[in-house]
Scaffold this motif. Structure first.
Motif, PDB file in Angstrom:
ATOM      1  N   GLU A   1       0.817  -1.207   0.000  1.00  0.00           N
ATOM      2  CA  GLU A   1       0.000   0.000   0.000  1.00  0.00           C
ATOM      3  C   GLU A   1       0.857   1.267   0.000  1.00  0.00           C
ATOM      4  O   GLU A   1       0.422   2.309  -0.487  1.00  0.00           O
ATOM      5  CB  GLU A   1      -0.936   0.016   1.207  1.00  0.00           C
ATOM      6  CG  GLU A   1      -2.307  -0.528   0.951  1.00  0.00           C
ATOM      7  CD  GLU A   1      -3.119   0.324  -0.012  1.00  0.00           C
ATOM      8  OE1 GLU A   1      -3.965   1.117   0.426  1.00  0.00           O
ATOM      9  OE2 GLU A   1      -2.902   0.192  -1.231  1.00  0.00           O
ATOM     10  N   VAL A   2       2.085   1.174   0.539  1.00  0.00           N
ATOM     11  CA  VAL A   2       2.980   2.324   0.463  1.00  0.00           C
ATOM     12  C   VAL A   2       3.320   2.601  -0.993  1.00  0.00           C
ATOM     13  O   VAL A   2       3.312   3.744  -1.453  1.00  0.00           O
ATOM     14  CB  VAL A   2       4.248   2.090   1.298  1.00  0.00           C
ATOM     15  CG1 VAL A   2       5.173   3.302   1.203  1.00  0.00           C
ATOM     16  CG2 VAL A   2       3.901   1.813   2.757  1.00  0.00           C
ATOM     17  N   GLY A   3       3.604   1.516  -1.746  1.00  0.00           N
ATOM     18  CA  GLY A   3       3.839   1.667  -3.179  1.00  0.00           C
ATOM     19  C   GLY A   3       2.610   2.195  -3.898  1.00  0.00           C
ATOM     20  O   GLY A   3       2.712   3.008  -4.822  1.00  0.00           O
ATOM     21  N   GLY A   4       1.437   1.756  -3.474  1.00  0.00           N
ATOM     22  CA  GLY A   4       0.204   2.247  -4.071  1.00  0.00           C
ATOM     23  C   GLY A   4       0.037   3.738  -3.881  1.00  0.00           C
ATOM     24  O   GLY A   4      -0.339   4.464  -4.807  1.00  0.00           O
TER      25      GLY A   4
ATOM     26  N   GLY B   1       5.316   6.073 -11.939  1.00  0.00           N
ATOM     27  CA  GLY B   1       4.129   5.715 -11.184  1.00  0.00           C
ATOM     28  C   GLY B   1       3.551   4.380 -11.600  1.00  0.00           C
ATOM     29  O   GLY B   1       3.165   3.560 -10.752  1.00  0.00           O
ATOM     30  N   VAL B   2       3.500   4.132 -12.905  1.00  0.00           N
ATOM     31  CA  VAL B   2       2.968   2.856 -13.404  1.00  0.00           C
ATOM     32  C   VAL B   2       3.863   1.704 -12.955  1.00  0.00           C
ATOM     33  O   VAL B   2       3.377   0.641 -12.545  1.00  0.00           O
ATOM     34  CB  VAL B   2       2.834   2.891 -14.940  1.00  0.00           C
ATOM     35  CG1 VAL B   2       2.543   1.499 -15.493  1.00  0.00           C
ATOM     36  CG2 VAL B   2       1.730   3.862 -15.350  1.00  0.00           C
ATOM     37  N   ALA B   3       5.182   1.893 -13.024  1.00  0.00           N
ATOM     38  CA  ALA B   3       6.107   0.834 -12.610  1.00  0.00           C
ATOM     39  C   ALA B   3       5.963   0.526 -11.121  1.00  0.00           C
ATOM     40  O   ALA B   3       5.940  -0.639 -10.704  1.00  0.00           O
ATOM     41  CB  ALA B   3       7.546   1.240 -12.933  1.00  0.00           C
ATOM     42  N   VAL B   4       5.848   1.569 -10.305  1.00  0.00           N
ATOM     43  CA  VAL B   4       5.671   1.367  -8.856  1.00  0.00           C
ATOM     44  C   VAL B   4       4.355   0.642  -8.590  1.00  0.00           C
ATOM     45  O   VAL B   4       4.285  -0.271  -7.752  1.00  0.00           O
ATOM     46  CB  VAL B   4       5.720   2.719  -8.122  1.00  0.00           C
ATOM     47  CG1 VAL B   4       5.322   2.556  -6.652  1.00  0.00           C
ATOM     48  CG2 VAL B   4       7.121   3.331  -8.212  1.00  0.00           C
ATOM     49  N   LEU B   5       3.308   1.033  -9.309  1.00  0.00           N
ATOM     50  CA  LEU B   5       1.997   0.406  -9.124  1.00  0.00           C
ATOM     51  C   LEU B   5       2.031  -1.067  -9.512  1.00  0.00           C
ATOM     52  O   LEU B   5       1.499  -1.920  -8.794  1.00  0.00           O
ATOM     53  CB  LEU B   5       0.947   1.138  -9.957  1.00  0.00           C
ATOM     54  CG  LEU B   5      -0.437   0.489  -9.996  1.00  0.00           C
ATOM     55  CD1 LEU B   5      -1.050   0.442  -8.601  1.00  0.00           C
ATOM     56  CD2 LEU B   5      -1.344   1.241 -10.965  1.00  0.00           C
TER      57      LEU B   5
END
Length: 381
Positions: free
Chosen positions: A200-203, A244-248
């Motif tokens: 969720e931190v990554g989210g 952002g997409v990669a982290v998600l």
């Protein structure tokens, strides 16, 4: 030192005092006293190490307060154990201070409010606006929170979920308010993501990056709001979107879905569309279904009604909206949008005007007022 730079070092100074043994409330009071002294002393010459200066002065103010309360034994222990000055930049307590403010003795609401006040540097009025409550109510809430932790050593970390909500509120205040905390919220969330094994931190980090990528397109030169559908997508920051997409994707791969991941997935679908017309609204509705399942949030249901209106037509969106409380913030604005898409221009104009009267910010009020005026001025098609 300007106000922004001064605000940036305050959390670290509070953190140093807490690590030295000062109760949180006393540490914050001492730092506020040091800030007053800084405004007087620094008008002549700024110290070479502003953070170390603030630490030294705040610590002395704290010891003075201890002496004034005749805490002889505690005073002697603190003086004997006083560590050497801490050079600025050698230790960043800001993130730890977020955890400390999310203390088990505080309710989630109080922990968020106290952190926004003590760490984020927001005024009581700004926090009250974020919570949609009167300023006096928020002032009482913060005072109660400070009394609760006055005698507590904040040496137990709080709940990660509470910290995430704090960071998200700080990010939103920085994005929409008169205090620029967006970059600081992203910085702290990056640090949290590197230290905490929690998807969720990554989210949340992905959500912040994807929203921040659209920042240049959100306002006109005159400060007016630009709706998502009308934004110039060529000005979006593709680097932030890619990150952002990669982290998600990395967070979703952990298969522990949470509300911030679901929100980030919705933001990613908007970012992926080359134009508003190419937006995959069907997938967005599916993600809103997940978000509602996770949170049962009225705001999520309201946004879902917009998505349903795009995916299945305005009448389907109005049907979804009918199940919600009309007193919800932005309810009238959503209803106006759906009525306009359904061809009810007169009804939409009335709803836009009503939404403008209830708007929480001047830019939003002006945007909604323009929408109402546009519909009243344009001939029916």
């Amino acid at each position: 030192m300007d106000e922004v730079r001064l605000r940036a070092v305050v959390p670290a100074v509070v953190g140093v005092l807490v690590r030295r043994g000062a109760p949180f409330a006393a540490a914050e009071d001492a730092v506020q006293d040091a800030l007053v002294e800084a405004l007087r002393a620094w008008s002549r010459e700024e110290p070479r190490d502003p953070q170390a200066w603030l630490v030294t002065v705040a610590w002395r103010r704290f010891l003075d307060a201890v002496r004034a309360e005749d805490s002889r034994r505690r005073r002697e222990e603190l003086v004997d154990a006083e560590p050497p000055p801490v050079p600025a930049g050698s230790h960043d307590d800001t993130l730890q201070l977020y955890f400390l403010c999310a203390h088990p003795s505080l309710s989630t609401t109080s922990a968020v409010a106290l952190t926004l006040r003590a760490v984020g540097g927001l005024t009581t009025r700004q926090i009250a606006q974020a919570y949609l409550v009167p300023e006096a109510t928020m002032a009482q809430r913060i005072s109660r929170a400070k009394r609760t932790v006055a005698g507590v050593r904040l040496d137990r970390p709080g709940d990660v979920g509470t910290v995430l909500r704090v960071l998200y509120l700080v990010f939103n205040e920085g994005y929409g308010g008169d205090v620029d905390l967006t970059a600081e919220a992203i910085r702290l969330t990056r640090r949290l993501a590197a230290q905490v094994d929690e998807p969720e931190v990554g989210g949340l980090l992905a959500l912040m990056l994807l929203h921040h990528a659209r920042c240049p397109a959100r306002t006109r030169p005159d400060g007016g709001l630009v709706p998502l559908a009308e934004q110039d997508r060529r000005t979006w920051d593709t680097g932030l979107i890619s990150e952002g997409v990669a982290v998600l994707q990395a967070a979703l791969a952990r298969d522990r879905l949470g509300e911030f991941q679901a929100q980030a997935a919705i933001a990613a679908l908007h970012a992926d569309a080359r134009s508003a017309e190419e937006t995959d609204w069907v997938q967005i509705v599916e993600w809103y279904d997940e978000l509602v399942r996770l949170t049962d949030s009225p705001v999520a249901r309201l946004n879902r009604a917009v998505a349903v209106g795009e995916a299945d037509g305005p009448r389907a969106g109005l049907a979804a909206l009918a199940a919600l409380d009309p007193a919800l913030p932005r309810y009238a604005a959503v209803a106006a949008h759906l009525h306009e898409r359904d061809g009810d221009r007169a009804g939409a104009a009335r709803l836009y005007a009503a939404a403008a009267r209830a708007a929480a910010s001047l830019p939003e009020r002006e945007h909604l007022t323009r929408q109402a005026a546009r519909l009243r001025a344009e001939p029916a098609g």
